[in-house]
Write an enzyme that holds these catalytic residues in place. Sequence first.
Site, PDB file in Angstrom:
ATOM      1  N   CYS A   1       0.915  -1.314  -0.146  1.00 47.81           N
ATOM      2  CA  CYS A   1      -0.027  -0.088  -0.063  1.00 47.81           C
ATOM      3  C   CYS A   1       1.002   1.373   0.189  1.00 47.81           C
ATOM      4  O   CYS A   1       0.447   2.346  -0.742  1.00 47.81           O
ATOM      5  CB  CYS A   1      -0.924  -0.270   1.228  1.00 47.81           C
ATOM      6  SG  CYS A   1      -2.121  -1.534   1.370  1.00 47.81           S
TER       7      CYS A   1
ATOM      8  N   ARG B   1      -7.834  -4.129  -3.248  1.00 51.99           N
ATOM      9  CA  ARG B   1      -7.355  -3.066  -3.982  1.00 51.99           C
ATOM     10  C   ARG B   1      -8.250  -2.840  -5.237  1.00 51.99           C
ATOM     11  O   ARG B   1      -8.153  -3.324  -6.437  1.00 51.99           O
ATOM     12  CB  ARG B   1      -6.087  -3.605  -4.601  1.00 51.99           C
ATOM     13  CG  ARG B   1      -5.117  -3.987  -3.638  1.00 51.99           C
ATOM     14  CD  ARG B   1      -3.578  -3.940  -3.947  1.00 51.99           C
ATOM     15  NE  ARG B   1      -2.709  -4.591  -2.870  1.00 51.99           N
ATOM     16  CZ  ARG B   1      -2.381  -3.872  -1.673  1.00 51.99           C
ATOM     17  NH1 ARG B   1      -2.508  -2.539  -1.704  1.00 51.99           N
ATOM     18  NH2 ARG B   1      -1.654  -4.288  -0.852  1.00 51.99           N
TER      19      ARG B   1
END
EC number: 1.11.1.24
Length: 216
Positions: free
Chosen positions: A53, A130
């Site tokens: 991330c 995601r």
Amino acid sequence: MFEEVTETIAIPRLGDKAPSFEAVTTKGKLMLEDYRGKWLILFSHPSSFSPVCATELVGFQEIYPLLKDYGVEILGLSVDSLSAHLAWLRGIEESFNTSIEYPIIADKDQSVATKYGMIMPGESHTETSRAVFILDQEHVIRSIMYYPISTGRNMKELVRLVQALQTAQMHDVYTPANWEPGDKVLVAPPKTQDDMGGSSEEGVEQIDWYVGKKIL
């Protein structure tokens, strides 16, 4: 004997109006309506202080100036608290020498993530996947993509996709595989038998009765 009842939540699809929301972000409270008239990339990531991330937040920041040239804003999201987001962004600035300029939603109650179908129970019941939603200037959903928690997204492809979507919308054309700005685009295929002789439009290269290319 009782059967287990599983709640079914409708998630948005291509061509739908994006669900409205109001949320707390790292830039203050924001609503979807604040982005009216601009394209928007709304993306979710699993959690703060995650290695993949962190690289993605930096990657989105790197393409942010170019996207703004195309009238596109970026809005991130995860189910972490605002304090966790803020601490993480400070760490990214120190470790990656990058200041994140776009806001990130602190969706601790999962309200926005649920509306957009960003929770994948088969992968995680608590973390957002995601996901990437690209909305046009009228907040119509033009693209939806999901990546697994283990795999970071390709920022160059997101830019190319935005360019392709805007080109198709602006010129009423299609873009072929591996299209890049400046490449030939595809004209609409024939809709009647009479149109099968090829496009009458000047400058169209007819590959087959249903495939015509041209330079914009």
